[in-house]
Motif scaffolding. Structure first.
Motif, mmCIF file in Angstrom:
data_model
loop_
_atom_site.group_PDB
_atom_site.id
_atom_site.type_symbol
_atom_site.label_atom_id
_atom_site.label_comp_id
_atom_site.label_asym_id
_atom_site.label_seq_id
_atom_site.Cartn_x
_atom_site.Cartn_y
_atom_site.Cartn_z
ATOM 1 N N TYR A 1 0.835 -1.199 0.000
ATOM 2 C CA TYR A 1 0.000 0.000 0.000
ATOM 3 C C TYR A 1 0.873 1.253 0.000
ATOM 4 C CZ TYR A 1 -3.931 -2.940 1.504
ATOM 5 O OH TYR A 1 -4.911 -3.902 1.588
ATOM 6 N N GLY A 2 0.317 2.329 -0.536
ATOM 7 C CA GLY A 2 0.940 3.630 -0.406
ATOM 8 C C GLY A 2 0.352 4.353 0.796
ATOM 9 N N VAL B 1 -6.386 2.736 3.327
ATOM 10 C CA VAL B 1 -5.255 1.883 3.681
ATOM 11 C C VAL B 1 -5.285 1.500 5.156
ATOM 12 C CG1 VAL B 1 -2.740 1.794 3.888
ATOM 13 C CG2 VAL B 1 -3.790 2.705 1.809
ATOM 14 N N ALA B 2 -5.561 2.453 6.025
ATOM 15 C CA ALA B 2 -5.568 2.154 7.463
ATOM 16 C C ALA B 2 -6.597 1.079 7.789
ATOM 17 C CB ALA B 2 -5.847 3.423 8.257
ATOM 18 N N SER C 1 -7.892 -1.112 5.680
ATOM 19 C CA SER C 1 -7.500 -2.358 5.018
ATOM 20 C C SER C 1 -6.410 -3.077 5.818
ATOM 21 C CB SER C 1 -6.998 -2.055 3.602
ATOM 22 O OG SER C 1 -8.029 -1.520 2.796
ATOM 23 N N ALA C 2 -5.397 -2.330 6.245
ATOM 24 C CA ALA C 2 -4.313 -2.928 7.019
ATOM 25 C C ALA C 2 -4.827 -3.479 8.350
ATOM 26 C CB ALA C 2 -3.218 -1.898 7.259
ATOM 27 N N GLN C 3 -5.779 -2.772 8.967
ATOM 28 C CA GLN C 3 -6.350 -3.240 10.230
ATOM 29 C C GLN C 3 -7.102 -4.562 10.043
ATOM 30 O OE1 GLN C 3 -9.343 -0.707 11.987
ATOM 31 N NE2 GLN C 3 -8.927 -1.466 14.042
ATOM 32 N N ARG C 4 -7.886 -4.653 8.962
ATOM 33 C CA ARG C 4 -8.616 -5.898 8.702
ATOM 34 C C ARG C 4 -7.645 -7.050 8.454
ATOM 35 N NH1 ARG C 4 -13.320 -6.321 4.628
ATOM 36 N NH2 ARG C 4 -14.104 -7.814 6.165
ATOM 37 N N LEU C 5 -6.568 -6.767 7.748
ATOM 38 C CA LEU C 5 -5.570 -7.801 7.511
ATOM 39 C C LEU C 5 -4.870 -8.211 8.801
ATOM 40 C CD1 LEU C 5 -3.985 -6.549 4.172
ATOM 41 C CD2 LEU C 5 -5.194 -8.709 4.510
ATOM 42 N N ASN C 6 -4.606 -7.250 9.664
ATOM 43 C CA ASN C 6 -3.935 -7.544 10.926
ATOM 44 C C ASN C 6 -4.775 -8.464 11.806
ATOM 45 O OD1 ASN C 6 -1.719 -7.062 12.868
ATOM 46 N ND2 ASN C 6 -3.308 -6.008 14.063
#
Length: 356
Positions: A277-278, A286-287, A289-294
């Motif tokens: 991600y940028g 992005v925040a 998306s990254a949280q869901r992945l985490n």
């Protein structure tokens, strides 16, 4: 005359040694040296379901079968010639990796019938491209993967979840939220970047949600159309990427898109996966998306996630915000983030996909 003749002969001999990727240059300097990476460029056609698709293979010279990457498309870059993919045609062959870029169905030389918003069809097209490459003896059939940016970052994991023939996945700027959530985030930032008021943003969100809820069956078509009619003459309507009306929910491609949860697709992928991600992406949350992945990271040990400082949605650092969000520039993106290039290359090397 003798000197001119010698120069012409020298130019001709050097041209014969140039990689195919550089062969289209109008002028070759007489003092140019042959490049180390030699690339053969081949136009290909392959079949996916009822469609014949056209693409181009960039094949590095190698004594042994090489890794290959199939490119899946950003929504705004359906053609194999799009500038978004140029960096792959340069970087990957230099790493000893073939890259295959094709025209998305319904675009370029891939017919006139598009997928109608059906991501499964687009994923199966990518799988068909992989199967096509498996028949090439110069390519290692065990090392064929996919790369996709934005919508392509949805398509690549979906394809890998549907086929054991895909060995790895690279998903760039892929929202791990549904398409309706992503578009409200994107449209909000488009309006903010262009100086529109919170009242405008609220009106936009209300109209978008009305259309989305019609697709879910909780709002009538008449009520949703009324909301859309209230904004279609606004100067900011172009930033919404919506039509002035919409198809019936029974046949709507948009309904298919918002019913697709990309996180479920990613969770179903069992091969090594790189998600990039940028940090300055105004199109994808992005925040979130990254949280869901985490949250699901423990169930996805083969997934690596990186957020790249200073990069936008297209992995550009040089484009200012208003330029990068202007619809007239869609399809002209050129990734230029050094960290993106470094992470892409180092991950491929760590997976033992570089070289032969």
């Amino acid at each position: 005359m003798r000197t001119s003749a010698r120069l012409l002969a020298l130019v001709a001999s050097l041209e014969s040694l140039q990689p195919a990727a550089a062969a289209d240059k109008a002028v070759t300097l007489p003092w140019s040296a042959p490049a180390t990476t030699q690339v053969v460029v081949e136009d290909r056609k392959f079949t996916s379901g009822d469609a014949q698709l056209a693409g181009t293979l960039y094949m590095p010279a190698s004594r042994r079968p090489v890794t290959a990457i199939v490119v899946t498309h950003s929504a705004s870059s359906p053609l194999r010639t799009a500038s978004l993919y140029d960096h792959l045609k340069t970087i990957l062959p230099a790493l000893g990796i073939a890259v295959f870029v094709y025209d998305r169905r319904g675009s370029g030389e891939s017919g006139t019938q598009n997928a109608g918003g059906n991501f499964t069809i687009l994923a199966d097209d990518a799988i068909a491209a992989v199967l096509h490459l498996k028949n090439d003896p110069r390519i290692d059939p065990r090392r064929i993967g996919t790369w996709g940016l934005s919508q392509g970052g949805w398509i690549s994991p979906l394809a890998a979840s549907r086929s054991r023939d895909i060995a790895f996945v690279i998903a760039v700027s892929a929202p791990v939220v549904t398409a309706d959530v992503q578009m409200i985030f994107s449209s909000t930032n488009h309006l903010k970047a262009n100086g529109y008021s919170q009242a405008d943003i609220d009106q936009m969100v209300a109209a978008r949600k009305a259309v989305d809820n019609y697709m879910r069956g909780t709002v009538s078509r008449a009520d949703a159309q009324e909301k859309l009619d209230g904004i279609k003459t606004k100067p900011w309507f172009k930033y919404l990427y919506m039509g002035e009306t919409f198809r019936d929910r029974e046949v709507s491609g948009w309904r298919k898109e918002i019913e697709n949860d990309p996180l479920k697709n990613l969770e179903a992928v069992t091969v090594p996966t790189l998600v990039l991600y940028g940090a300055d992406d105004a199109v994808v949350p992005v925040a979130d998306s990254a949280q869901r992945l985490n949250i699901v990271a423990s169930r996805m040990p083969k997934v690596q996630v990186h957020v790249i400082a200073g990069a936008d949605h297209a992995m550009e650092m040089s484009a200012d915000l208003k330029t990068s969000l202007d619809p007239k520039n869609d399809g002209t993106e050129q990734p230029d983030s050094p960290e993106y290039f470094a992470l892409l290359s180092s991950w491929l090397a760590a997976q033992r996909l570089v070289g032969s």
